[in-house]
Design a protein around this motif. Structure first.
Motif, PDB file in Angstrom:
ATOM      1  N   LEU A  38      -3.163  13.810   4.567  1.00 34.31           N
ATOM      2  CA  LEU A  38      -4.570  13.950   4.214  1.00 34.31           C
ATOM      3  C   LEU A  38      -5.401  14.467   5.374  1.00 34.31           C
ATOM      4  CD1 LEU A  38      -5.016  10.622   2.200  1.00 34.31           C
ATOM      5  CD2 LEU A  38      -4.566  12.915   1.310  1.00 34.31           C
ATOM      6  N   GLN A  39      -4.952  14.257   6.601  1.00 36.80           N
ATOM      7  CA  GLN A  39      -5.695  14.687   7.774  1.00 36.80           C
ATOM      8  C   GLN A  39      -4.889  15.647   8.640  1.00 36.80           C
ATOM      9  OE1 GLN A  39      -7.761  11.413   9.745  1.00 36.80           O
ATOM     10  NE2 GLN A  39      -7.194  10.054   8.079  1.00 36.80           N
ATOM     11  N   SER A  40      -3.851  16.239   8.092  1.00 32.99           N
ATOM     12  CA  SER A  40      -2.994  17.148   8.855  1.00 32.99           C
ATOM     13  C   SER A  40      -3.246  18.584   8.434  1.00 32.99           C
ATOM     14  CB  SER A  40      -1.513  16.801   8.632  1.00 32.99           C
ATOM     15  OG  SER A  40      -1.244  15.481   9.034  1.00 32.99           O
ATOM     16  N   PRO A  41      -3.099  19.539   9.353  1.00 33.71           N
ATOM     17  CA  PRO A  41      -3.164  20.954   8.963  1.00 33.71           C
ATOM     18  C   PRO A  41      -1.914  21.357   8.203  1.00 33.71           C
ATOM     19  CG  PRO A  41      -2.665  20.754  11.298  1.00 33.71           C
ATOM     20  CD  PRO A  41      -2.946  19.365  10.812  1.00 33.71           C
TER      21      PRO A  41
ATOM     22  N   LEU B 141       4.003  20.823   6.664  1.00 34.04           N
ATOM     23  CA  LEU B 141       5.372  21.345   6.643  1.00 34.04           C
ATOM     24  C   LEU B 141       6.317  20.424   7.402  1.00 34.04           C
ATOM     25  CD1 LEU B 141       4.750  25.166   7.175  1.00 34.04           C
ATOM     26  CD2 LEU B 141       5.399  24.015   5.057  1.00 34.04           C
ATOM     27  N   TRP B 142       5.859  19.921   8.547  1.00 37.04           N
ATOM     28  CA  TRP B 142       6.679  18.964   9.301  1.00 37.04           C
ATOM     29  C   TRP B 142       6.947  17.722   8.466  1.00 37.04           C
ATOM     30  CZ3 TRP B 142       5.895  13.898  10.700  1.00 37.04           C
ATOM     31  CH2 TRP B 142       6.820  13.366  11.589  1.00 37.04           C
ATOM     32  N   LEU B 143       5.958  17.278   7.724  1.00 34.49           N
ATOM     33  CA  LEU B 143       6.137  16.095   6.899  1.00 34.49           C
ATOM     34  C   LEU B 143       7.155  16.347   5.783  1.00 34.49           C
ATOM     35  CD1 LEU B 143       5.150  13.207   6.418  1.00 34.49           C
ATOM     36  CD2 LEU B 143       3.397  14.143   4.906  1.00 34.49           C
TER      37      LEU B 143
ATOM     38  N   ALA C 248       4.300  24.371  17.162  1.00 36.10           N
ATOM     39  CA  ALA C 248       3.331  25.227  16.475  1.00 36.10           C
ATOM     40  C   ALA C 248       2.079  24.449  16.091  1.00 36.10           C
ATOM     41  CB  ALA C 248       3.974  25.845  15.235  1.00 36.10           C
ATOM     42  N   GLU C 249       2.234  23.229  15.635  1.00 35.63           N
ATOM     43  CA  GLU C 249       1.064  22.426  15.264  1.00 35.63           C
ATOM     44  C   GLU C 249       0.224  22.068  16.481  1.00 35.63           C
ATOM     45  OE1 GLU C 249      -0.022  18.360  12.751  1.00 35.63           O
ATOM     46  OE2 GLU C 249       2.068  18.838  13.274  1.00 35.63           O
ATOM     47  N   LEU C 250       0.879  21.730  17.583  1.00 38.39           N
ATOM     48  CA  LEU C 250       0.141  21.405  18.793  1.00 38.39           C
ATOM     49  C   LEU C 250      -0.634  22.616  19.306  1.00 38.39           C
ATOM     50  CD1 LEU C 250      -0.313  19.032  20.745  1.00 38.39           C
ATOM     51  CD2 LEU C 250       1.586  19.903  22.110  1.00 38.39           C
ATOM     52  N   GLY C 251       0.009  23.795  19.311  1.00 36.38           N
ATOM     53  CA  GLY C 251      -0.698  25.006  19.721  1.00 36.38           C
ATOM     54  C   GLY C 251      -1.846  25.355  18.791  1.00 36.38           C
ATOM     55  N   HIS C 252      -1.634  25.150  17.487  1.00 42.14           N
ATOM     56  CA  HIS C 252      -2.698  25.432  16.524  1.00 42.14           C
ATOM     57  C   HIS C 252      -3.906  24.525  16.743  1.00 42.14           C
ATOM     58  CE1 HIS C 252      -4.710  26.178  12.701  1.00 42.14           C
ATOM     59  NE2 HIS C 252      -4.682  24.884  12.467  1.00 42.14           N
TER      60      HIS C 252
END
Length: 259
Positions: free
Chosen positions: A16-19, A24-26, A191-195
């Protein structure tokens, strides 16, 4: 499967609070790790100790050789891996619920980036570190191949003993699959951390620009408690015009006095 369903429900609250990259990681975590390990992994590795056969009847030799061949069971190692990877997202959900309760009571986050965003960045960074640590641990403990034969020597075995592993090819395929899923999960975390870091920089710049505009408006606004500003009279165009006006006024005063 009950404990896996409970863990899946906790991880599902993170989306709910993830990009998009976090979701995708989930998906990789829930399907290619939890679901595969719960359905296939248990069936592949549940009999690894019972089917670990050695050509000796010496008491305790087979158990000692199995402990040397597999210091930690593959299945238990991956269970601990999943639990440790799930800890940062679950802690983030708990912190988000706590912050939502405080904001409902009227608490203010203060200046700077929102604490919830900082907590999410920290959870992604911890998740990435745990992923890399377990990938390195798997490579060091097991390598990338489950050997069908293991030669064991040392007490309590009387001599060098040959031991054999059940279904080594199937276990090798599963080990490679799980390692590939770990690499994919680590790449998604990077990728998520960079985003998140890239997305946060323009927002910080916009906040600084808005603060500068507010400061300029505040300096340009007149002080309501200060003295009023009156327009200054325009200066005379020349000295002759000023002296002529004075002489005319003086003559008018003299005429009034004479009357």
């Amino acid at each position: 499967m009950g404990e896996w369903a409970f863990l899946g429900s906790l991880l599902d609250a993170v989306q709910l609070q993830s990009p998009l990259v976090g979701r995708l990681w989930l998906v990789v975590m829930l399907i290619f790790r939890i679901l595969v390990l719960a359905t296939v992994g248990g069936a592949v590795f549940e009999d690894e100790q019972e089917e670990f056969v050695c050509n000796t009847l010496q008491p305790g030799c087979r158990q000692t050789c199995y402990d040397r061949a597999f210091p930690v069971s593959h299945y238990r190692f991956w269970l601990f891996h999943i639990l440790l990877l799930s800890a940062p997202p679950v802690l983030f959900v708990i912190y988000s619920v706590h912050r939502a309760g405080k904001q409902a009571g009227g608490a203010d986050d203060g200046p700077g980036p929102p604490p919830r965003r900082r907590c999410y960045l920290l959870s992604v960074a911890l998740r990435l570190l745990a992923e890399l640590a377990f990938l390195a641990g798997q490579a060091l403990l097991y390598g990338f191949r489950v050997a069908p034969h293991f030669a064991c020597a040392g007490p309590p075995c009387p001599h060098t003993v040959d031991c054999f592993v059940s279904r080594p090819t199937e276990k090798t395929v599963f080990v490679l699959f799980y390692f590939a899923v770990g690499l994919l999960s680590a790449l998604l975390s990077v990728a998520e951390l960079g985003h998140l870091l890239w997305k946060g920089r323009p927002r910080a710049g916009r906040r600084r620009q808005a603060a500068e505009r507010d400061g300029r408006r505040h300096r340009a606004r007149p002080d309501p408690c200060g003295p009023p500003a009156y327009p200054h009279p325009a200066p005379a165009s020349g000295s002759e015009g000023g002296s002529g006006h004075s002489k005319a006024s003086l003559a008018t005063v003299r005429q009034d006095l004479a009357i």
